[in-house]
Every structure is written in C-alpha cells, then in structure tokens.
Scaffold this active site. Structure first.
Site, PDB file in Angstrom:
ATOM      1  N   ASN A 236      -1.519  -3.079  -5.893  1.00  0.00           N
ATOM      2  CA  ASN A 236      -1.208  -2.604  -4.540  1.00  0.00           C
ATOM      3  C   ASN A 236      -0.244  -3.611  -3.911  1.00  0.00           C
ATOM      4  O   ASN A 236      -0.665  -4.650  -3.406  1.00  0.00           O
ATOM      5  CB  ASN A 236      -2.518  -2.512  -3.739  1.00  0.00           C
ATOM      6  CG  ASN A 236      -2.298  -2.024  -2.320  1.00  0.00           C
ATOM      7  OD1 ASN A 236      -1.157  -1.800  -1.901  1.00  0.00           O
ATOM      8  ND2 ASN A 236      -3.377  -1.882  -1.583  1.00  0.00           N
TER       9      ASN A 236
ATOM     10  N   ARG B 133      -0.300   1.722  -6.237  1.00  0.00           N
ATOM     11  CA  ARG B 133      -0.427   2.420  -4.968  1.00  0.00           C
ATOM     12  C   ARG B 133       0.973   2.543  -4.365  1.00  0.00           C
ATOM     13  O   ARG B 133       1.671   1.539  -4.194  1.00  0.00           O
ATOM     14  CB  ARG B 133      -1.334   1.629  -4.029  1.00  0.00           C
ATOM     15  CG  ARG B 133      -1.514   2.324  -2.724  1.00  0.00           C
ATOM     16  CD  ARG B 133      -2.497   1.598  -1.844  1.00  0.00           C
ATOM     17  NE  ARG B 133      -2.629   2.312  -0.590  1.00  0.00           N
ATOM     18  CZ  ARG B 133      -3.321   1.868   0.438  1.00  0.00           C
ATOM     19  NH1 ARG B 133      -3.946   0.725   0.345  1.00  0.00           N
ATOM     20  NH2 ARG B 133      -3.392   2.566   1.532  1.00  0.00           N
TER      21      ARG B 133
ATOM     22  N   HIS C 143      -3.330   7.296   3.859  1.00  0.00           N
ATOM     23  CA  HIS C 143      -4.723   6.977   3.492  1.00  0.00           C
ATOM     24  C   HIS C 143      -5.335   8.063   2.622  1.00  0.00           C
ATOM     25  O   HIS C 143      -6.556   8.195   2.558  1.00  0.00           O
ATOM     26  CB  HIS C 143      -5.624   6.818   4.742  1.00  0.00           C
ATOM     27  CG  HIS C 143      -5.330   5.629   5.590  1.00  0.00           C
ATOM     28  ND1 HIS C 143      -5.411   5.671   6.961  1.00  0.00           N
ATOM     29  CD2 HIS C 143      -4.975   4.369   5.270  1.00  0.00           C
ATOM     30  CE1 HIS C 143      -5.098   4.489   7.454  1.00  0.00           C
ATOM     31  NE2 HIS C 143      -4.832   3.678   6.449  1.00  0.00           N
TER      32      HIS C 143
ATOM     33  N   ARG D 291      -0.730  -0.461  16.536  1.00  0.00           N
ATOM     34  CA  ARG D 291       0.098   0.753  16.612  1.00  0.00           C
ATOM     35  C   ARG D 291      -0.385   1.666  17.732  1.00  0.00           C
ATOM     36  O   ARG D 291      -1.601   1.818  17.933  1.00  0.00           O
ATOM     37  CB  ARG D 291       0.035   1.519  15.284  1.00  0.00           C
ATOM     38  CG  ARG D 291       0.856   0.884  14.202  1.00  0.00           C
ATOM     39  CD  ARG D 291       0.695   1.609  12.880  1.00  0.00           C
ATOM     40  NE  ARG D 291       0.162   0.715  11.862  1.00  0.00           N
ATOM     41  CZ  ARG D 291      -0.284   1.096  10.673  1.00  0.00           C
ATOM     42  NH1 ARG D 291      -0.268   2.358  10.336  1.00  0.00           N
ATOM     43  NH2 ARG D 291      -0.753   0.210   9.818  1.00  0.00           N
TER      44      ARG D 291
ATOM     45  N   GLU E   3     -10.287   2.735  -2.726  1.00  0.00           N
ATOM     46  CA  GLU E   3      -9.045   3.397  -3.128  1.00  0.00           C
ATOM     47  C   GLU E   3      -8.663   3.022  -4.561  1.00  0.00           C
ATOM     48  O   GLU E   3      -8.125   3.845  -5.301  1.00  0.00           O
ATOM     49  CB  GLU E   3      -7.915   2.989  -2.167  1.00  0.00           C
ATOM     50  CG  GLU E   3      -8.097   3.607  -0.791  1.00  0.00           C
ATOM     51  CD  GLU E   3      -7.509   2.775   0.341  1.00  0.00           C
ATOM     52  OE1 GLU E   3      -7.880   1.585   0.457  1.00  0.00           O
ATOM     53  OE2 GLU E   3      -6.693   3.305   1.093  1.00  0.00           O
TER      54      GLU E   3
END
Ligand code: ADP
Length: 404
Positions: free
Chosen positions: A7, A91, A181, A242, A384
């Site tokens: 990742n 990823r 996601h 964010r 994940e």
C-alpha cells in the site's frame, strides 16, 4: 502460496506478507516520511523479530527495495528468496470507469493509470504506480495485481453516481461520483453477513468507515448502491481535515472575497477543514479531549461530525428502503463508543437500539445492538489487506491453472 500486499501512500509504504494457506501474516511493516532525510522503517516478522530504524528515503522505489530486502534479510526476514512470493497485490486509489475489478497488471493497464487516472488522484496515484513499476523491475517474473479503492462502487446505479450538471461533462470527462474505501466496505459487508449468518445477497447493510478519511456505503444484496465520497475523496462526511459536502457556490464566493486561487481552495478543503477547520485539531482523540474539557469549538466540531454521519445513515436507509445492519469501522468507528452511542440513540425512530455495555467492548469485532433492536449494529475492525491478498491469489491462481 505467499502473497505480498503493498500500500504505497503519498509519503508512506505499508506492507504485509501473507501465507495464503491460512491467511496468516508472516511479516508486516511500514515506511513513513518517504521523501525525507529521516524516513522511519518499522518491520516485524512472525517470530516477532522487529526492527525500527531511521534512514533517508527520497522516493517510493527505494522504499520498495527496503521492504523487499527486509523480507529476505537473514535476521529479520521470513523468506530466503523473492521468488517465494507468488504475487504482489497493490492498493490503487483510482480505477476510474475503466477498472471495475482487480486486474493482473499489463503494460497497457499501467499506461492507462499513468495517462488517464493519475490526474484523478494526484496525491496517491503517482505513488501507487511507482510501487507497481518498482516491483516489476525487481521481480519481473512475479505477477503484479492492482486492487482499486473505487472498484467495489462500480455497481452504483447512474441515478446515484451522476452529478446534476450538464451531462456532456460526464460524457467528455467522466465527471461523476466514484467512491473510495471500496475494499474496506467490501470486507465489512462480508463480515456482517458472516456474523448474521445470512447470505450477503439477502442483506441491506450500511458500512461506516470512519478514519482520517471517512465514508459511508449503502450495500444492498452485496453490492454498493451508494457511497458518500465522490469524484474525489473530499465529498460527503466531515473528516479529520477534509470539509466533506459544501455548496460549491460558497467556494466561488470565498475565492472572490479572500482573493485566493483555486489551488489554495483545494488545499483549504483537503487540509485545513473538517474537525481541524472547526476545532483546530484534526485527530479525533484531541477533539474528544477538548469535549471532555468542555471546550466549545471542540464540542461543536464533535456535534457536526456526528450529525453528518447520522444524516447520511438516514439517507441510505431511504436509498435502500430499509436496513438490516449498520457497521462501524476504522480508527474512529472502532474506538469511539460515545460517538456510536449518540449516533444510534438519535436513530431510534428506525428501531435502532444499542446495548450500552456491549458498546464499551474493545475487540476485533462485536455486536452492540440490543436484543430488541430492529437493526443489527456491529463494530468490526476492517482488513483491506486480506481482501487485496485474496483478489491477488485468485488472479494469480487463474494464470497458473491456464498455464498448466
Ligand atoms: P486512516 O484513514 O489514516 O487509515 P485510521 O483508520 O487509522 O486512519 O483512523 C485515524 C483516526 O482514528 C484519527 O482521527 C484518530 O484520532 C482516530 N482514533 C484512533 N484511535 C482512537 C481512539 N482510541 N479514540 C478516538 N479516536 C481514535
């Protein structure tokens, strides 16, 4: 078979080496602060030998070399040769409309990512691509697989993914909601189905991934039908730094009033907004501390954060005309019982009720709904990497079976 999962983030590289016989993790680690004199490497192997060191690493290619060297290191490694790795799963942030599922990376796939998708994820895609290229160079015989954060949401219907702007902008530039996601939401849906003991195709699930970035997904019959992030991972919920949703006209107004260019607006929305924009801290632990100390701006940020999650859950219940289970995951979802309690208490109209004792537990996965709740509520630690490892194994196994 051994599968390596990589990742590559904007300034970090996380990795896990799996033995897919039993999906056990043989070694894992991370390299942070890539691009700096003092990059930090943390590596541990199954026998618990561990190494932490600081060293200059200026780009991802070098970080990949460091990671692979550690895996074969006589003292800290777990394999004697890189050829023991059957496939590498990467990823990748953005698959656009082109990649609807994981792929064995070909030269043309890589060119497409480079030419078309990099600009959709300027922070992450260059690092993702660099990670794939570095592995191709170092292990040319080993298949590389790309697993996209957007792919799980490729099943969204048009009514959910289109923005109500001139259609020609979708046709020309593919401006639409993609969602992110996806790998996490897919894992969560699978675990929820297992915990309920029902086939995922028969369930309506709302998955709440609340980390630094945060998104909700409405998952009906095992497929994503809506999600809160959009064209980029900025849309939707309030996040650490964010903004989430905002009236685009307000941005135009701010640009004029403050005389600032679009690039700065982008930075403001991504880095200086969310919890940070209101409370001055972007980490939920710091926000909670301020709430406990009754600081008004921390309390306001916390209330805004909770309110938006609750509104999205309500809208997804409407989108699916029902819900069987809600699951909370990621750093905030897994570690903030009070937030979960407030959200669920405010959803009692839907027959959602949680057991306050169960909600205080801390383990990998547990149910928090009360026996009389019409909706099951879970806390599930997301994984994940295991989904990436499984997709990689499947694609690599196909190659092996075709070549035999
Ligand atoms: P990322 O999106 O970077 O993978 P994580 O899933 O690790 O992020 O989540 C990071 C967030 O989780 C941070 O806001 C952090 O404050 C929050 N978090 C982690 N542990 C706790 C905790 N014990 N209590 C409250 N918040 C926590």
């Amino acid at each position: 078979m051994k599968i390596l999962v990589l990742n590559c983030g904007s300034s970090s590289l996380k990795y896990k080496l799996y033995d897919m016989e039993d999906e056990s993790v043989l070694a894992d680690g991370k390299i942070e602060r890539i691009g700096h004199e003092n990059a930090q490497i943390t590596h541990q192997s199954l026998d618990h030998s561990q190494i932490d060191k600081t060293t200059p690493i200026f780009e991802h290619t070098v970080a990949v070399v460091e990671c692979l060297n550690l895996l074969v290191d006589p003292e800290y490694g777990v394999i004697s040769d890189l050829n023991e790795i059957t496939g590498v799963g990467h990823r990748v942030l953005h698959g656009g409309e082109y990649f609807k599922k994981s792929v064995l990376v070909t030269d043309s796939d890589l060119a497409y990512m480079d030419n078309k998708l990099k600009e959709l994820g300027p922070l992450h895609m260059p690092a993702n691509i660099m990670g794939i290229k570095a592995c191709q160079d170092i292990m040319p015989q080993t298949p590389q697989v790309a697993v996209f954060d957007t792919a799980f949401h490729s099943t969204m219907p048009k009514r959910a993914y289109l923005y109500a702007i001139p259609y020609v902008l979708y046709e020309r530039h593919r401006v639409r909601k993609y969602g992110f996601h996806g790998t996490s939401h897919k894992y969560i849906a699978g675990r929820v189905a297992d915990l309920i003991g029902e086939d995922v195709t028969k369930l309506k699930i709302i998955s709440c991934h609340l980390g630094n970035g945060a998104s909700l997904a409405a998952i009906e019959g095992g497929i994503s039908v809506d999600t809160s992030m959009g064209f980029t991972p900025l849309e939707g919920l309030m996040m650490g730094t964010r903004s989430g949703d905002i009236d685009p006209a307000a941005l135009y107004y701010i640009m004029k009033k403050e005389n600032i260019p679009m690039a700065n607006i982008n930075t403001m929305l991504n880095k200086h907004s969310g919890l940070y924009g209101i409370a001055g801290v972007g980490d939920m632990r710091d926000v909670q501390k301020g709430v406990n100390e009754k600081k008004p701006m921390h309390t306001l940020a916390y209330e805004m954060y909770e309110y938006r999650i609750r509104k999205f859950i309500g809208s997804y219940i409407a989108a699916m005309n029902g819900v069987d289970a809600i699951a909370f995951t990621a750093g905030i979802g897994e570690n903030t019982p009070r937030l979960r309690e407030i959200i669920c208490d405010n959803l009692s109209f839907f027959g959602i009720s949680i057991d306050k004792q169960l909600n205080q537990q801390r383990k990998k996965e547990f149910e928090i709904s009360a026996p009389d709740s019409r909706v099951k509520v879970y806390v599930i630690s997301t994984d994940e990497e295991v989904i990436i490892a499984r997709d990689t194994l499947q694609l690599v196994a196909n190659v092996h079976s075709q070549s035999n």
